[in-house]
Design an enzyme around this catalytic site. Structure first.
Site: not given
Ligand SMILES: Cc1ncc(CN)c(N)n1
Length: 231
Positions: A57, A98, A150, A220
């Protein structure tokens, strides 16, 4: 038609995004109630999967920042409402926090974020983000895809914080990051911006936006699968 009737009709009208969420319910639920999320929520999560998700991520978010920058640029050029930029900018600011959060979390779990090879599902998703960065992609498509990206995290991680969840204490911070009420409000603000633009969009732009939302949901799901080692 009387003004009052128009107001009543607007109130009862189902929005474009709501229509899509109903139409593609199974896919939306697949992206927001994935077995990986269930495993966090019921406490059975495999920590090596969680660490893989964290590493991957971080790579994704590094590609997400330039994407959000292009959404901001499109808002500046194409939006008729100056507050769009405020909302997008607040999202960029939270992405800055973040990165600090990822570093803190990585050291908590003994994970190194440098020299991690992106896995295929991640590369595919980052490539998709890059395609949305093109100046040919309309603001309506980009802002709605941004909302979807998001919202999947907000909805997924908020589920792990609901009453009755058994999320391990050491994972609550991760769930709070995206599952908190403030992030929920931010997602609703993005949705309302996207809705305004979709209302005014041509059928062609609406069709392409719907396709982009479906792509996001599929990427996702693949991202969660990858985190669990099911690639
Ligand atoms: C795969 C993914 N999707 C969404 C987000 C949210 N910004 C994230 N951090 N990573």
């Amino acid at each position: 038609m009387e003004r009052k009737d128009e107001a009543e009709e607007a109130k009862s009208k189902v929005s474009v995004i709501e229509t899509w969420l109903r139409k593609h319910r199974l896919l939306y639920v697949g992206a927001t109630r994935h077995p990986f999320i269930h495993s966090i929520r019921d406490g059975s999560v495999d920590i090596s999967s969680f660490k893989r998700w964290l590493e991957q991520d971080y790579i994704f978010v590094r590609a997400f920042v330039p994407f959000v920058a292009t959404v901001l640029l499109k808002a500046w050029k194409e939006s008729f409402d100056a507050t769009d930029m405020d909302v997008i900018l607040s999202g960029m600011a939270s992405l800055n926090d973040e990165f600090a959060w990822f570093n803190k979390e990585a050291s908590k779990w003994g994970v190194s974020l440098t020299n991690v090879a992106p896995q295929k599902a991640n590369l595919d998703y980052c490539r998709f983000l890059e395609s949305l960065m093109s100046s040919e992609v309309e603001y309506t498509v980009a802002i709605t895809a941004f909302w979807a990206i998001e919202t999947v995290y907000q909805d997924s991680f908020a589920h792990c914080l609901e009453d009755g969840s058994n999320t391990p204490e050491e994972l609550r911070d991760t769930c709070q990051r995206w599952g908190n009420d403030g992030f929920g409000q931010y997602c609703r603000a993005l949705q309302s911006i996207a809705e305004h633009h979709l209302e005014k969009a041509s059928d062609d732009v609406r069709k392409r936006t719907e396709a982009a939302v479906l792509d996001v949901l599929e990427y996702e799901v693949a991202f969660w699968n990858m985190s669990q080692g099911d690639t």
